[in-house]
Scaffold this active site. Structure first.
Site, mmCIF file in Angstrom:
data_model
loop_
_atom_site.group_PDB
_atom_site.id
_atom_site.type_symbol
_atom_site.label_atom_id
_atom_site.label_comp_id
_atom_site.label_asym_id
_atom_site.label_seq_id
_atom_site.Cartn_x
_atom_site.Cartn_y
_atom_site.Cartn_z
ATOM 1 N N GLU A 117 0.814 -1.216 0.000
ATOM 2 C CA GLU A 117 0.000 0.000 0.000
ATOM 3 C C GLU A 117 0.848 1.266 0.000
ATOM 4 O O GLU A 117 0.317 2.361 -0.101
ATOM 5 C CB GLU A 117 -0.929 0.009 1.224
ATOM 6 C CG GLU A 117 -2.084 -0.962 1.132
ATOM 7 C CD GLU A 117 -2.982 -0.695 -0.061
ATOM 8 O OE1 GLU A 117 -3.442 0.463 -0.216
ATOM 9 O OE2 GLU A 117 -3.220 -1.628 -0.852
ATOM 10 N N ARG A 155 20.042 4.795 -22.779
ATOM 11 C CA ARG A 155 20.104 4.909 -24.233
ATOM 12 C C ARG A 155 20.610 6.277 -24.687
ATOM 13 O O ARG A 155 20.946 6.467 -25.857
ATOM 14 C CB ARG A 155 18.750 4.576 -24.863
ATOM 15 C CG ARG A 155 17.642 5.553 -24.554
ATOM 16 C CD ARG A 155 16.289 5.031 -25.015
ATOM 17 N NE ARG A 155 16.306 4.569 -26.388
ATOM 18 C CZ ARG A 155 16.224 5.379 -27.449
ATOM 19 N NH1 ARG A 155 16.146 6.678 -27.260
ATOM 20 N NH2 ARG A 155 16.234 4.888 -28.659
ATOM 21 N N ASP A 170 14.171 10.662 -31.778
ATOM 22 C CA ASP A 170 13.099 10.142 -30.931
ATOM 23 C C ASP A 170 11.981 11.160 -30.766
ATOM 24 O O ASP A 170 12.198 12.373 -30.849
ATOM 25 C CB ASP A 170 13.637 9.812 -29.529
ATOM 26 C CG ASP A 170 14.522 8.584 -29.529
ATOM 27 O OD1 ASP A 170 14.451 7.808 -30.500
ATOM 28 O OD2 ASP A 170 15.276 8.404 -28.553
#
Length: 252
Positions: A117, A155, A170
């Site tokens: 939780e 990356r 990208d």
């Protein structure tokens, strides 16, 4: 850069760190990842790391004590490094490309992967510097967001991708003015009754680049129109872009 990850399930990270192109960053220690299990810092025969919440309610809450002792060991191992402590949480700031770019140029962080939780708020108040979220949904723990951050950072490191310019194309990259990427095609030229767009086969570089720019604009306008407005506000759209968007709006 170094990332220390506090997780009850370090075994989840092993295949992630050893597979794919980003493994180069982890193997070379360009992105140095250290895994720490708070259970190793728990007390008692059962090494308990969680307990029921005060006030009642479902689920269990991670104990502050084991987390704090684990964090103290990390601090000692980092030799007084003032690395920020990051908790992955639905209440955190949403991670985006700009944030990833900042992390990729930094010295790293201590990543806390919550479970159950959640974590005792007293640990958060005492030790957490920043909270991050992947989006408006809930996961079983912080391991997947931690891997997402590590992958995105890895990356962007020099030499990790086969083509050093790959990440510049990208989606969300400032090199593309923050737009989404365009569609991509490869051999064969015809598949399933669908042909590769003629512009990509023309050999005309200016024509190819204009086609890609217009597809980026179209894809972004359809899927994330707020990114178009952001690019416009930043002065990143030229007359040709605006003319194309006007024609596109007339068709939509």
């Amino acid at each position: 850069m170094r990332f220390d990850v506090i997780t009850l399930f370090p075994e989840l990270f092993a295949p992630f760190l050893e597979a794919g192109v980003t493994r180069r960053a982890f193997e070379s220690r360009q992105v140095d990842v250290r895994l720490w299990n708070p259970r190793d810092f728990a007390e008692g025969n059962y090494r308990r790391v969680d307990d029921r919440p005060f006030g009642g309610g479902p689920g269990m809450v991670m104990l502050a004590g084991p987390l704090a002792r684990c964090l103290a060991a990390i601090r000692e191992a980092r030799v007084a490094d003032a690395a920020p402590v990051v908790l992955f949480s639905p209440t955190g700031r949403r991670l985006d490309h700009a944030g990833v770019a900042q992390w990729s140029a930094g010295a790293g962080a201590i990543l806390v992967c919550g479970r159950y939780e959640g974590i005792d708020q007293r640990f958060i108040d005492a030790h957490v510097d920043m909270q991050l979220s992947l989006g408006d949904f809930v996961l079983s723990g912080g391991e997947i967001p931690a891997m997402a951050l590590l992958d995105a950072v890895a990356r962007l490191q020099p030499g990790v991708l086969n083509d050093a310019g790959s990440h510049e194309a990208d989606s969300f990259n400032p090199a593309l003015d923050g737009l989404l990427d365009c569609p991509h095609y490869t051999r064969p030229e015809e598949w399933g009754g669908r042909r590769v767009p003629a512009e990509l086969l023309s050999g005309h570089h200016a024509e190819i680049e204009r086609w890609r720019r217009e597809r980026r604009l179209e894809t972004t306008a359809r899927a994330r129109p707020e990114l178009i407005e952001a690019a416009r506000a930043a002065g990143r759209l030229d007359r040709a872009d605006e003319a194309f968007l006007s024609r596109l709006a007339a068709r939509l």
